[in-house]
Structures are given as structure tokens and as C-alpha cells.
Design a protein around this motif. Sequence first.
Motif, short mmCIF file in Angstrom:
data_model
loop_
_atom_site.label_atom_id
_atom_site.label_comp_id
_atom_site.label_asym_id
_atom_site.label_seq_id
_atom_site.Cartn_x
_atom_site.Cartn_y
_atom_site.Cartn_z
N MET A 1 -76.51 34.62 29.52
CA MET A 1 -76.30 35.97 28.93
C MET A 1 -75.60 36.02 27.85
N GLN A 2 -76.07 36.29 26.47
CA GLN A 2 -75.61 36.24 25.64
C GLN A 2 -75.23 37.33 25.09
N GLU A 3 -73.62 37.16 24.53
CA GLU A 3 -73.02 38.59 24.27
C GLU A 3 -74.07 38.99 23.35
N PHE A 4 -73.34 40.62 23.31
CA PHE A 4 -74.26 41.44 21.59
C PHE A 4 -73.24 42.36 21.21
N SER A 5 -72.34 42.74 22.27
CA SER A 5 -71.77 43.63 21.79
C SER A 5 -70.49 43.53 20.78
N ALA A 6 -69.80 44.35 20.27
CA ALA A 6 -68.84 43.91 18.88
C ALA A 6 -68.04 43.43 19.69
N GLY A 7 -66.98 44.00 20.55
CA GLY A 7 -65.89 43.39 21.18
C GLY A 7 -65.93 42.28 21.94
N LYS A 8 -65.08 41.57 21.86
CA LYS A 8 -64.40 40.20 22.84
C LYS A 8 -63.54 40.81 23.35
N ASP A 9 -63.52 41.89 24.14
CA ASP A 9 -62.43 41.68 24.39
C ASP A 9 -62.72 41.98 26.22
N SER A 10 -61.40 41.88 27.74
CA SER A 10 -61.87 42.16 28.92
C SER A 10 -62.52 43.27 29.04
N LEU A 11 -62.62 44.46 28.40
CA LEU A 11 -62.99 46.07 29.04
C LEU A 11 -64.88 46.52 28.70
N ASN A 12 -64.73 45.80 27.17
CA ASN A 12 -66.04 45.39 26.51
C ASN A 12 -67.06 44.43 27.31
N GLY A 13 -67.19 43.87 27.87
CA GLY A 13 -67.54 42.19 28.41
C GLY A 13 -68.06 43.16 29.54
N HIS A 14 -67.03 44.15 30.20
CA HIS A 14 -67.42 44.95 31.26
C HIS A 14 -68.29 45.51 31.27
N TRP A 15 -68.12 46.30 30.16
CA TRP A 15 -69.24 47.33 30.02
C TRP A 15 -70.36 46.49 29.80
N GLU A 16 -70.74 45.73 28.84
CA GLU A 16 -71.66 44.64 28.51
C GLU A 16 -72.52 44.76 29.40
N MET A 17 -71.82 43.80 30.75
CA MET A 17 -72.42 43.51 31.53
C MET A 17 -72.84 44.19 32.86
N MET A 18 -72.76 45.78 32.56
CA MET A 18 -72.92 46.97 33.31
C MET A 18 -74.16 47.00 32.31
N GLY A 19 -74.99 46.82 30.83
CA GLY A 19 -75.48 47.10 30.85
C GLY A 19 -75.33 47.86 29.21
N ALA A 20 -74.51 48.76 28.93
CA ALA A 20 -74.25 49.27 28.36
C ALA A 20 -73.30 48.66 26.72
N SER A 21 -73.64 48.01 25.96
CA SER A 21 -73.61 47.59 24.45
C SER A 21 -73.03 47.99 23.97
#
Length: 77
Positions: A11-31
Amino acid sequence: MKPLISQVGRMQEFSAGKDSLNGHWEMMGASLKESLDTFPNGFLSWLIHKIETFSNRKVILNRPAATLTAIKNFGQQ
């Protein structure tokens, strides 16, 4: 019985933030287009008061800290 099938990908990061919470949200489909707020000096006093009132417990650590360090320093409390 059907054979087991697996898939592997990157996967390639898409979300603006790069912390753990943003990452977990992104893995579940919420960018997120904007990063979530951070609180390097702890949460604001009115929020701490609400949490303490709701939980009927005192907050003993209101600042960023590594988990093991927090447990070591405040575990007894």
C-alpha cells in the motif's frame, strides 16, 4: 474442498497525517485529507475535566509519553 488462495500487495500512504492513529484509520479505508490534531502539551483542561467527570476517575498523566515509560512512572497510581 477449495484450495486456499492468498494475495499479497503493498500500500502507498495517502492520508495527510503520518502518525499511528491516521495510519490505522487509513488501513480501514478512511483516508484523511487533513491530519488529525495533536496535543504535544496534553489535552486542554476543560476536556480533562469532562473525562474525569464522565469516568469518575482522575487523569494522572496528561502529556505524550511512551507506554512503558508511563507505566513505569505512574503504574502504581
